[in-house]
Scaffold this active site. Structure first.
Site, PDB file in Angstrom:
ATOM      1  N   ARG A 261      34.996 -12.104 -10.828  1.00 61.82           N
ATOM      2  CA  ARG A 261      34.309 -11.611 -12.026  1.00 61.82           C
ATOM      3  C   ARG A 261      34.921 -10.285 -12.468  1.00 61.82           C
ATOM      4  O   ARG A 261      35.159  -9.402 -11.646  1.00 61.82           O
ATOM      5  CB  ARG A 261      32.815 -11.427 -11.751  1.00 61.82           C
ATOM      6  CG  ARG A 261      32.116 -12.719 -11.373  1.00 61.82           C
ATOM      7  CD  ARG A 261      30.634 -12.547 -11.143  1.00 61.82           C
ATOM      8  NE  ARG A 261      30.044 -13.788 -10.659  1.00 61.82           N
ATOM      9  CZ  ARG A 261      28.770 -13.941 -10.331  1.00 61.82           C
ATOM     10  NH1 ARG A 261      27.931 -12.926 -10.447  1.00 61.82           N
ATOM     11  NH2 ARG A 261      28.314 -15.103  -9.886  1.00 61.82           N
ATOM     12  N   ARG A 276      29.250  -4.910  -5.829  1.00 62.62           N
ATOM     13  CA  ARG A 276      29.748  -5.410  -7.113  1.00 62.62           C
ATOM     14  C   ARG A 276      31.278  -5.432  -7.088  1.00 62.62           C
ATOM     15  O   ARG A 276      31.942  -4.474  -7.453  1.00 62.62           O
ATOM     16  CB  ARG A 276      29.233  -4.526  -8.260  1.00 62.62           C
ATOM     17  CG  ARG A 276      29.350  -5.185  -9.650  1.00 62.62           C
ATOM     18  CD  ARG A 276      28.787  -4.267 -10.725  1.00 62.62           C
ATOM     19  NE  ARG A 276      27.371  -4.030 -10.554  1.00 62.62           N
ATOM     20  CZ  ARG A 276      26.411  -4.828 -11.027  1.00 62.62           C
ATOM     21  NH1 ARG A 276      26.739  -5.912 -11.694  1.00 62.62           N
ATOM     22  NH2 ARG A 276      25.145  -4.531 -10.835  1.00 62.62           N
ATOM     23  N   GLU A 348      19.796  -7.328  -5.143  1.00 64.95           N
ATOM     24  CA  GLU A 348      19.878  -8.776  -5.324  1.00 64.95           C
ATOM     25  C   GLU A 348      20.914  -9.403  -4.384  1.00 64.95           C
ATOM     26  O   GLU A 348      22.024  -8.903  -4.248  1.00 64.95           O
ATOM     27  CB  GLU A 348      20.253  -9.097  -6.767  1.00 64.95           C
ATOM     28  CG  GLU A 348      20.403 -10.587  -7.040  1.00 64.95           C
ATOM     29  CD  GLU A 348      21.263 -10.890  -8.250  1.00 64.95           C
ATOM     30  OE1 GLU A 348      21.855 -11.979  -8.279  1.00 64.95           O
ATOM     31  OE2 GLU A 348      21.355 -10.034  -9.157  1.00 64.95           O
ATOM     32  N   SER A 351      20.160 -15.516  -6.761  1.00 65.53           N
ATOM     33  CA  SER A 351      19.362 -15.927  -7.920  1.00 65.53           C
ATOM     34  C   SER A 351      19.202 -17.434  -7.858  1.00 65.53           C
ATOM     35  O   SER A 351      20.199 -18.158  -7.714  1.00 65.53           O
ATOM     36  CB  SER A 351      20.049 -15.537  -9.236  1.00 65.53           C
ATOM     37  OG  SER A 351      19.944 -14.159  -9.482  1.00 65.53           O
ATOM     38  N   ARG A 390      27.345  -9.492   0.296  1.00 66.99           N
ATOM     39  CA  ARG A 390      26.110  -8.715   0.265  1.00 66.99           C
ATOM     40  C   ARG A 390      25.293  -8.937   1.543  1.00 66.99           C
ATOM     41  O   ARG A 390      24.607  -8.024   2.001  1.00 66.99           O
ATOM     42  CB  ARG A 390      25.294  -9.063  -0.977  1.00 66.99           C
ATOM     43  CG  ARG A 390      25.978  -8.642  -2.269  1.00 66.99           C
ATOM     44  CD  ARG A 390      25.092  -8.789  -3.482  1.00 66.99           C
ATOM     45  NE  ARG A 390      25.790  -8.346  -4.691  1.00 66.99           N
ATOM     46  CZ  ARG A 390      25.210  -8.058  -5.846  1.00 66.99           C
ATOM     47  NH1 ARG A 390      23.893  -8.147  -5.954  1.00 66.99           N
ATOM     48  NH2 ARG A 390      25.931  -7.666  -6.888  1.00 66.99           N
TER      49      ARG A 390
END
Length: 424
Positions: A261, A276, A348, A351, A390
């Site tokens: 990303r 991130r 987070e 999701s 993460r």
């Protein structure tokens, strides 16, 4: 993608739902193009009918030896007009499709209305926060001191926001991938997939990354191909343009892939550590279900993802995303947030979303009920099970010790040669 017929019949409700999401659509242009399309299509059909009727008349006149020159000339004009109208029809359909591609999914009625992440309600909190009689260190400091993470060398190899795992750090990352896959396959009934890590434009469009989020993607120079931002993209496209049978559903898939990303617009946010990154590993869960079962499957999907943190004994909480924080394609999303002691916040880690038939319409993924001729669109769901980097970061922070070592979670030890801790 929403159907234009549905929007036309429910325009006020659709407008309100999209307004609650904080999105802005040029509804007047969409409605105008739709009205023009219907009018033009009607005129085309009338002229085609006239041309067919008159063509029979011309043939009859010629058969009788009568002159049909004037009628033939008139029909040439009709054919020219039809071509003009077909061009107009195509232009209106292009406008409709372009706008529809920018319209996000409608939130489910159970999704709370809110503006941003501050309005996301917590559903439950699970696990006890670790008790530490020392100041907890951030995972990047722990990893670098233990020699299992090296961000400086990664930056020299590539640039900022790329990880480099070393020794037992690389082993733990690999162990987490295998552990997650084994749990989802052996305990939750998912079928493992190892998909391509590069996909075409159609695949990105089907799942909703394109056309709106192209700046967030890594595109291959000279090719209309993209590095995947998540395994959701190739795995959801396993069945694009297919008609499944009722007996095949539900379908459960899990896949490990690296994810890429650009993180456009996130400059200065979470620049340190593993939170991130431009490249990270993730184990993904994807479901194809019948419409009436999709919300029950969403709750099950959430439990599948939560089980990984429960087995690793890491504290977390579950929140429901409000309308203003909902992803483009999602009708409802739960986020799982893991506790990070050094920062004193939940972050987070997964999701879990129900897209209903939004992605299936784009990818033309349908099913046929037993004994029926027609077809319906399936519902698609996906969730992280989990983001591996993460999870790695959460282990370092939650299992850190006063002497700088890190205890390996019991569930993970069989995947790491029964190593109990990582230390200098």
């Amino acid at each position: 993608m929403l159907e234009i017929k549905f929007i036309r019949q429910n325009l006020p409700q659709v407008q309100k739902a999209i307004e609650n999401r904080g999105d802005h659509i040029d509804w007047s242009r969409l409605v105008g193009a739709d009205e023009n399309r219907k009018q033009v299509l009607q005129e085309i059909e009338n002229l085609r009918h006239k041309r067919n009727v008159v063509s029979d008349q011309i043939a009859e006149m010629k058969k009788k030896g009568e002159s049909a020159e004037d009628t033939v000339t008139e029909m040439r004009e009709v054919s020219g007009r039809i071509k003009q109208l077909e061009t107009s029809l195509s232009e209106n359909e292009d406008v409709i499709r372009t706008i529809l591609m920018q319209v996000p999914n409608i939130p489910h009625e159970s999704v709370p209305v809110g503006q941003d992440e501050n309005d996301n309600p917590t559903i439950r909190t699970v696990g006890n926060l670790p008790s530490m009689d020392f100041d907890p260190q951030a995972h990047w400091d722990i990893g670098e001191k233990l020699g299992i993470l090296d961000f400086k060398r990664a930056a020299r190899i590539t640039g900022a926001r790329f990880p480099l795992y070393l020794g037992q750090g690389a082993l733990m990352e690999r162990a987490l991938i295998n552990f997650m896959l084994d749990v989802h396959v052996n305990q939750h009934g998912f079928r493992e997939v190892l998909p391509p890590f590069i996909v075409n434009r159609n695949s990105m469009t089907h799942t909703g990354q394109l056309p709106k989020f192209e700046e967030d993607l890594f595109k291959l120079d000279g090719w209309d191909y993209f590095l995947i931002p998540t395994a959701e993209v190739p795995v959801t496209n396993l069945h694009h343009s297919e008609i499944l049978s009722e007996e095949e559903l539900p379908l459960y898939y899990t896949a490990y892939t690296p994810c890429f990303r650009s993180e456009a617009g996130s400059h200065g946010k979470d620049t340190r550590g593993l939170i991130r990154q431009h490249q990270f590993n993730k184990v993904e869960l994807v479901k194809f279900t019948m419409p009436e079962h999709s919300y029950g499957e969403l709750e099950s999907l959430l439990q599948n993802a939560e089980s990984i943190l429960q087995l690793l004994e890491i504290p977390y909480r579950v929140i429901t995303l409000c309308t203003g924080d909902l992803g483009f394609s999602s009708a409802k999303t739960y986020d799982i947030e893991v506790w990070m002691p050094a920062q004193g916040v939940y972050r987070e880690i997964s999701s879990c979303s129900n897209f209903e038939d939004f992605q299936a319409r784009r990818g033309n993924i349908r099913f046929r009920r037993r004994g029926r001729k027609g077809t319906e669109f399936v519902h698609t769901l996906n969730g992280s099970g989990l983001a591996v980097g993460r999870t790695f970061a959460a282990i370092l922070e939650n299992y850190q010790q006063a002497d700088g070592s890190v205890v390996v979670p019991k569930a993970l030890r069989p995947y790491m040669g029964n190593v109990e801790s990582i230390h200098n």
